[in-house]
Design an enzyme around this catalytic site. Structure first.
Site, mmCIF file in Angstrom:
data_model
loop_
_atom_site.group_PDB
_atom_site.id
_atom_site.type_symbol
_atom_site.label_atom_id
_atom_site.label_comp_id
_atom_site.label_asym_id
_atom_site.label_seq_id
_atom_site.Cartn_x
_atom_site.Cartn_y
_atom_site.Cartn_z
ATOM 1 N N ARG A 77 0.858 -1.194 0.000
ATOM 2 C CA ARG A 77 0.000 0.000 0.000
ATOM 3 C C ARG A 77 0.890 1.238 0.000
ATOM 4 O O ARG A 77 1.700 1.409 0.905
ATOM 5 C CB ARG A 77 -0.895 -0.014 1.250
ATOM 6 C CG ARG A 77 -1.685 1.257 1.409
ATOM 7 C CD ARG A 77 -2.621 1.217 2.624
ATOM 8 N NE ARG A 77 -3.276 2.506 2.722
ATOM 9 C CZ ARG A 77 -3.193 3.329 3.758
ATOM 10 N NH1 ARG A 77 -2.524 2.987 4.849
ATOM 11 N NH2 ARG A 77 -3.784 4.498 3.733
ATOM 12 N N HIS A 121 -2.919 10.958 0.901
ATOM 13 C CA HIS A 121 -2.312 10.737 2.212
ATOM 14 C C HIS A 121 -1.650 12.057 2.620
ATOM 15 O O HIS A 121 -0.452 12.124 2.829
ATOM 16 C CB HIS A 121 -1.334 9.569 2.164
ATOM 17 C CG HIS A 121 -1.003 8.973 3.504
ATOM 18 N ND1 HIS A 121 -1.162 7.620 3.785
ATOM 19 C CD2 HIS A 121 -0.532 9.523 4.642
ATOM 20 C CE1 HIS A 121 -0.774 7.382 5.038
ATOM 21 N NE2 HIS A 121 -0.374 8.527 5.573
ATOM 22 N N GLU A 166 -7.311 8.384 6.468
ATOM 23 C CA GLU A 166 -7.559 9.014 7.765
ATOM 24 C C GLU A 166 -8.132 10.431 7.651
ATOM 25 O O GLU A 166 -7.459 11.420 8.016
ATOM 26 C CB GLU A 166 -6.282 9.012 8.601
ATOM 27 C CG GLU A 166 -5.704 7.618 8.808
ATOM 28 C CD GLU A 166 -4.436 7.600 9.670
ATOM 29 O OE1 GLU A 166 -3.872 8.673 9.934
ATOM 30 O OE2 GLU A 166 -4.021 6.497 10.079
ATOM 31 N N ASN A 299 -7.253 1.767 10.111
ATOM 32 C CA ASN A 299 -5.927 1.919 10.723
ATOM 33 C C ASN A 299 -6.121 1.907 12.228
ATOM 34 O O ASN A 299 -6.912 2.696 12.761
ATOM 35 C CB ASN A 299 -5.289 3.254 10.319
ATOM 36 C CG ASN A 299 -4.953 3.292 8.834
ATOM 37 O OD1 ASN A 299 -5.091 2.300 8.129
ATOM 38 N ND2 ASN A 299 -4.508 4.447 8.360
ATOM 39 N N TYR A 301 -4.146 1.871 16.024
ATOM 40 C CA TYR A 301 -2.914 2.014 16.805
ATOM 41 C C TYR A 301 -3.131 1.860 18.296
ATOM 42 O O TYR A 301 -2.289 1.307 18.997
ATOM 43 C CB TYR A 301 -2.251 3.367 16.505
ATOM 44 C CG TYR A 301 -1.626 3.376 15.126
ATOM 45 C CD1 TYR A 301 -0.346 2.880 14.926
ATOM 46 C CD2 TYR A 301 -2.336 3.804 14.021
ATOM 47 C CE1 TYR A 301 0.222 2.835 13.655
ATOM 48 C CE2 TYR A 301 -1.789 3.767 12.752
ATOM 49 C CZ TYR A 301 -0.504 3.286 12.577
ATOM 50 O OH TYR A 301 0.057 3.220 11.316
ATOM 51 N N GLU A 361 -3.403 -0.192 8.190
ATOM 52 C CA GLU A 361 -2.216 0.194 8.972
ATOM 53 C C GLU A 361 -2.329 -0.349 10.376
ATOM 54 O O GLU A 361 -3.373 -0.244 11.023
ATOM 55 C CB GLU A 361 -2.080 1.722 9.107
ATOM 56 C CG GLU A 361 -1.549 2.428 7.910
ATOM 57 C CD GLU A 361 -1.419 3.929 8.141
ATOM 58 O OE1 GLU A 361 -1.170 4.368 9.287
ATOM 59 O OE2 GLU A 361 -1.598 4.664 7.153
HETATM 60 O O1 IFM Z 1 2.767 7.677 10.007
HETATM 61 C C1 IFM Z 1 1.403 7.707 10.188
HETATM 62 C C2 IFM Z 1 0.679 7.505 8.878
HETATM 63 O O2 IFM Z 1 1.042 8.461 7.946
HETATM 64 C C3 IFM Z 1 -0.814 7.592 9.080
HETATM 65 N N1 IFM Z 1 -1.238 6.714 10.140
HETATM 66 C C4 IFM Z 1 -0.539 6.761 11.378
HETATM 67 C C5 IFM Z 1 0.959 6.616 11.141
HETATM 68 C C6 IFM Z 1 1.705 6.657 12.476
HETATM 69 O O3 IFM Z 1 1.485 7.867 13.124
#
Ligand code: IFM
Length: 457
Positions: A77, A121, A166, A299, A301, A361
């Site tokens: 990606r 992005h 995002e 995504n 985290y 992600e």
């Molecule tokens: O690096 C970023 C990415 O560009 C978008 N998602 C989160 C990642 C980590 O912060």
């Protein structure tokens, strides 16, 4: 040891984005992006760096593809830089910019790697920002033009498209909190920007489909479960608001439920919106945004644990707190919370029913350097990824239609307002020499991809 296998055909991959790795900021007719301008504005990026060179991927993409191939990566990606294609945001196409992505896609396919292309992005052409950026409806229209140019050029070979990465970050980090480019702090503008980002997605999907027959088209959201920090009613309400702010504001309109009424009411009450609400919404917009997509990109985290006391610098948003011990934080200061991915996937599956989900992600920032022998022993990243893979698998057992998983990131790279201080890569990058060293996590991930399974103690 237990072996947890994934369904056959599961799409394991790695992800990157244009501004974070490409460099070559002034080459082959590329126009200025908002990140060029923002990163060169003193004080905006913590270590004072920018993406002028980054990982020099623009010149080294063939080596990077060979590296991916050696790791057994089958899905990649990446994002296209809008200012390389349309330096003025719209109008005249910059052929050398388009040709770069043509060469990249051809080389990927030759290496047996399927491209997943993100169109936006975050590197908006600066000229469009000079007109107001995403606060203006004309930027959504320009995005459709840009998407059409790229999809017509690559659509015969690219069969997976992601319109936006995002939208929360584009609008809220960029226009509300001022942490990302363009660095504005105006809540109403941020809400209007979010609408135009979503609208541009809705308008671009049919255009991409027409130019890329048989392709799958979707959008990627960054989502996080929001939990109250205590059982108090006030903290529960704060968690509701935070969920609305970061998740439902985007999920609801994309899945045909309009903007959440509780959030519109909260924003009117807080003075972020006028009493009439989100006035930039025109007849037909919500229908366009709710266009049926082939997949949702997620995504993930961390989670948000939320308390009712307000953060003044975030325009009175509820405060996020940490309940986990500091040892469980990443170097970004985010809590390691794999089970949040399981919860999130099941919630999205049951509440919104996307046809398919790709985890576009997931990854972690740990700066573990090479040892004297040159080896990068990033055991903590390996454990992080393993536990998140297992969480995703658990969600799949519960019915979540997860079709693939992209580790963020292939390479250490430019981490936006944090510059090069954060290393998310499974491959170490020496920014002075541009040497790449696959970390232990990359070598372990090679095994996961090859076996289509994770081994856990
Ligand atoms: O690096 C970023 C990415 O560009 C978008 N998602 C989160 C990642 C980590 O912060």
């Amino acid at each position: 040891m237990t072996n947890i296998s994934f369904p056959s055909g599961f799409a394991w991959g790695v992800a990157t984005s244009s501004y974070q790795i490409e460099g070559a900021a002034m080459e082959d007719g590329r126009g200025e992006s908002i990140w060029d301008r923002f990163s060169k504005t003193p004080g905006k990026v913590k270590d004072g760096t920018d993406g002028d060179v980054a990982c020099d991927h623009y010149h080294r993409f063939r080596d990077d593809i060979a590296l991916m191939k050696s790791l057994g990566v089958k899905h990649y990606r990446f994002s296209v830089a809008w200012p390389r294609i349309l330096p003025a945001g719209r109008g005249k196409v910059n052929q050398p910019g388009l040709d770069f992505y043509g060469r990249l896609v051809d080389a990927l396919l030759e290496a047996g790697i399927e491209p997943f292309v993100t169109l936006y992005h975050w590197d908006l052409p600066q000229v469009l920002q000079d007109e107001g950026g995403w606060v203006r409806r004309s930027t959504a229209e320009a995005f459709v033009e840009y998407s059409s140019v790229v999809a017509r050029a690559l659509g015969d070979r690219v069969k997976k498209w992601i319109t936006h990465n995002e939208p929360w970050c584009t609008s809220m980090l960029g226009y509300q909190l001022g942490i990302h480019a363009p660095g504005l702090k105006d809540y109403r503008s941020a809400l209007e920007a979010s609408h135009h980002v979503l609208l541009s997605h809705g308008l671009a999907v049919p255009v991409i489909r027409a130019a890329s027959p048989g392709a799958e088209v979707g959008i990627t959201l960054n989502l996080a479960p929001a939990e109250p920090a205590s059982p108090s009613a006030a903290d529960h309400d704060a968690a509701r608001h935070h969920d609305g702010y970061s998740n439902r504001w985007f999920l609801d309109p994309l899945f045909g439920h309009h903007y959440p009424a509780d959030m519109i009411a909260d924003h009117i009450a807080a003075g972020h919106l006028p009493p009439e609400g989100l006035t930039v919404v025109r007849p037909g917009d919500l229908e366009a945004i709710a266009v049926k997509c082939d997949f949702l990109g997620i995504n993930y985290y961390s989670r948000a644990v939320v308390r009712s006391d307000k953060v003044p610098e975030a325009e009175n948003e509820p405060r996020k707190v940490f309940v986990a011990p500091e040892k469980d934080w990443t170097e970004m200061g985010w809590e390691v919370y794999p089970d949040g991915l399981r919860e999130l996937l099941l919630r999205v599956h049951f509440e919104y029913r996307p046809r398919k989900i790709y985890i576009t992600e997931n990854g972690v920032s740990y700066s573990t350097p090479p040892g004297p022998d040159g080896r990068v022993r990033d055991e903590k990243r390996l454990t992080f990824l393993r536990d998140h893979f297992v969480a995703a698998r658990r969600a799949m057992e519960g019915g979540a239609p997860v079709a693939g998983y992209f580790v963020w990131s292939l390479l250490d790279n430019f981490e936006w307002d944090r510059g090069y201080s954060q290393r998310f890569g499974i491959v170490w990058v020496d920014y002075k020499t541009q040497q790449r060293i696959p970390k232990d996590s990359a070598l372990w991930y090679r095994g996961v991809m090859a076996e289509n399974a994770v081994t856990v103690p």
